[in-house]
Design a protein around this motif. Structure first.
Motif, short mmCIF file in Angstrom:
data_model
loop_
_atom_site.label_atom_id
_atom_site.label_comp_id
_atom_site.label_asym_id
_atom_site.label_seq_id
_atom_site.Cartn_x
_atom_site.Cartn_y
_atom_site.Cartn_z
N TRP A 21 0.87 -1.17 0.00
CA TRP A 21 0.00 0.00 0.00
C TRP A 21 0.91 1.22 0.00
N THR A 22 0.73 2.12 -0.97
CA THR A 22 1.62 3.27 -1.09
C THR A 22 0.84 4.58 -1.02
N ASP A 23 1.55 5.63 -0.62
CA ASP A 23 0.97 6.97 -0.68
C ASP A 23 2.09 7.99 -0.65
N GLY A 24 1.79 9.17 -1.12
CA GLY A 24 2.73 10.27 -1.11
C GLY A 24 2.00 11.57 -1.26
N GLY A 25 2.61 12.63 -0.78
CA GLY A 25 1.98 13.93 -0.91
C GLY A 25 2.90 15.05 -0.48
N CYS A 26 2.47 16.27 -0.78
CA CYS A 26 3.20 17.48 -0.42
C CYS A 26 2.24 18.48 0.19
N LYS A 27 2.81 19.39 0.95
CA LYS A 27 2.02 20.51 1.46
C LYS A 27 2.94 21.69 1.61
N PRO A 28 2.83 22.71 0.74
CA PRO A 28 1.99 22.79 -0.47
C PRO A 28 2.59 21.95 -1.59
N HIS A 81 -1.21 -1.41 -4.17
CA HIS A 81 -2.43 -0.62 -4.04
C HIS A 81 -2.03 0.85 -3.96
N THR A 82 -2.60 1.68 -4.82
CA THR A 82 -2.28 3.11 -4.83
C THR A 82 -3.55 3.91 -5.02
N ASP A 83 -3.58 5.10 -4.44
CA ASP A 83 -4.70 6.00 -4.70
C ASP A 83 -4.33 7.03 -5.77
N SER A 84 -3.20 6.82 -6.43
CA SER A 84 -2.73 7.74 -7.47
C SER A 84 -3.07 7.20 -8.86
N GLN A 85 -3.97 7.90 -9.54
CA GLN A 85 -4.28 7.54 -10.93
C GLN A 85 -3.05 7.75 -11.81
N TYR A 86 -2.25 8.75 -11.48
CA TYR A 86 -1.02 9.03 -12.23
C TYR A 86 -0.09 7.82 -12.20
N LEU A 87 0.15 7.25 -11.03
CA LEU A 87 0.99 6.07 -10.91
C LEU A 87 0.36 4.88 -11.62
N LYS A 88 -0.88 4.60 -11.32
CA LYS A 88 -1.57 3.43 -11.89
C LYS A 88 -1.61 3.50 -13.42
N ASN A 89 -2.06 4.63 -13.97
CA ASN A 89 -2.14 4.76 -15.43
C ASN A 89 -0.76 4.81 -16.07
N TRP A 133 -5.91 0.34 -8.18
CA TRP A 133 -6.24 1.69 -7.73
C TRP A 133 -7.30 1.60 -6.64
N VAL A 134 -7.11 2.38 -5.57
CA VAL A 134 -8.10 2.50 -4.50
C VAL A 134 -8.43 3.98 -4.33
N ARG A 135 -9.67 4.24 -4.00
CA ARG A 135 -10.08 5.63 -3.76
C ARG A 135 -9.42 6.12 -2.48
N GLY A 136 -8.75 7.26 -2.55
CA GLY A 136 -8.09 7.84 -1.38
C GLY A 136 -9.07 8.46 -0.42
N HIS A 137 -8.71 8.46 0.84
CA HIS A 137 -9.51 9.10 1.89
C HIS A 137 -10.96 8.61 1.87
N ASP A 138 -11.10 7.30 1.70
CA ASP A 138 -12.43 6.72 1.58
C ASP A 138 -12.66 5.62 2.60
N GLY A 139 -11.89 5.64 3.69
CA GLY A 139 -12.11 4.68 4.76
C GLY A 139 -11.37 3.36 4.62
N ASN A 140 -10.52 3.20 3.60
CA ASN A 140 -9.74 1.99 3.46
C ASN A 140 -8.60 2.07 4.49
N ASP A 141 -8.59 1.15 5.45
CA ASP A 141 -7.65 1.23 6.57
C ASP A 141 -6.19 1.30 6.14
#
Length: 162
Positions: A21-28, A81-89, A133-141
């Motif tokens: 299960w992967t994720d990544g992000g920035c702020k900003p 498993h990723t919530d990134s369409q960019y990675l998956k596609n 692909w999994v929907r992000g922030h949708d309750g998937n533990d």
């Protein structure tokens, strides 16, 4: 094998699949970023994470996948498993064309994040990888846990206000 031999393709053994299960992000975005990967095999869980000072959401998503696949010690069946369409596609649809066109996109421009795409393709080449692909922030533990780990990595490196 004779032409009348029957070949049976058995489904993968779920007890021998590494789930990632992967994720990544920035702020900003762009800005300080974090990435994470959670690897599970049978009853073993390994968590990886890291951060970069100046990056993008997409680079962090790709870094998570690259780091996870590179951490595997031997060839295996992997489900990422990723919530990134960019990675998956990118990995399942676009990368074949990019390679064929010498790492140029449909517009003829150099592919963005080529360094990370090449890392992922090289690391994935020795495995059987299924990309989900999994929907992000949708309750998937597991997706939620990966999101928290990436955020914690970014905050630990660059401060809680980021």
């Amino acid at each position: 094998m004779a032409s009348d031999d029957i070949v049976v393709s058995l489904p993968p053994d779920p007890d021998n699949v590494v789930e990632i299960w992967t994720d990544g992000g920035c702020k900003p975005n762009p800005g300080p970023g974090g990435w994470s990967a959670i690897l599970t095999f049978r009853n073993v869980v390994k968590e990886l994470s890291g951060a970069e000072a100046e990056t993008t959401n997409n680079r962090m998503e790709l870094t998570a996948a690259a780091e996870a696949l590179e951490s595997l010690k031997r060839p295996c069946h992997v489900v990422v498993h990723t919530d990134s369409q960019y990675l998956k596609n990118g990995i399942t649809r676009w990368s074949t064309g990019w390679v064929r066109k010498n790492w140029r996109n449909a517009a003829g421009d150099p592919v963005a994040n080529i360094d990370l795409w090449k890392r992922i393709l090289a690391a994935a080449a020795i495995h059987r990888v299924d990309w989900k692909w999994v929907r992000g922030h949708d309750g998937n533990d597991m997706n939620e846990r990966a999101d928290r780990l990436a955020t914690e990595a970014r905050r630990a490196a660059f401060g809680a206000d980021k």
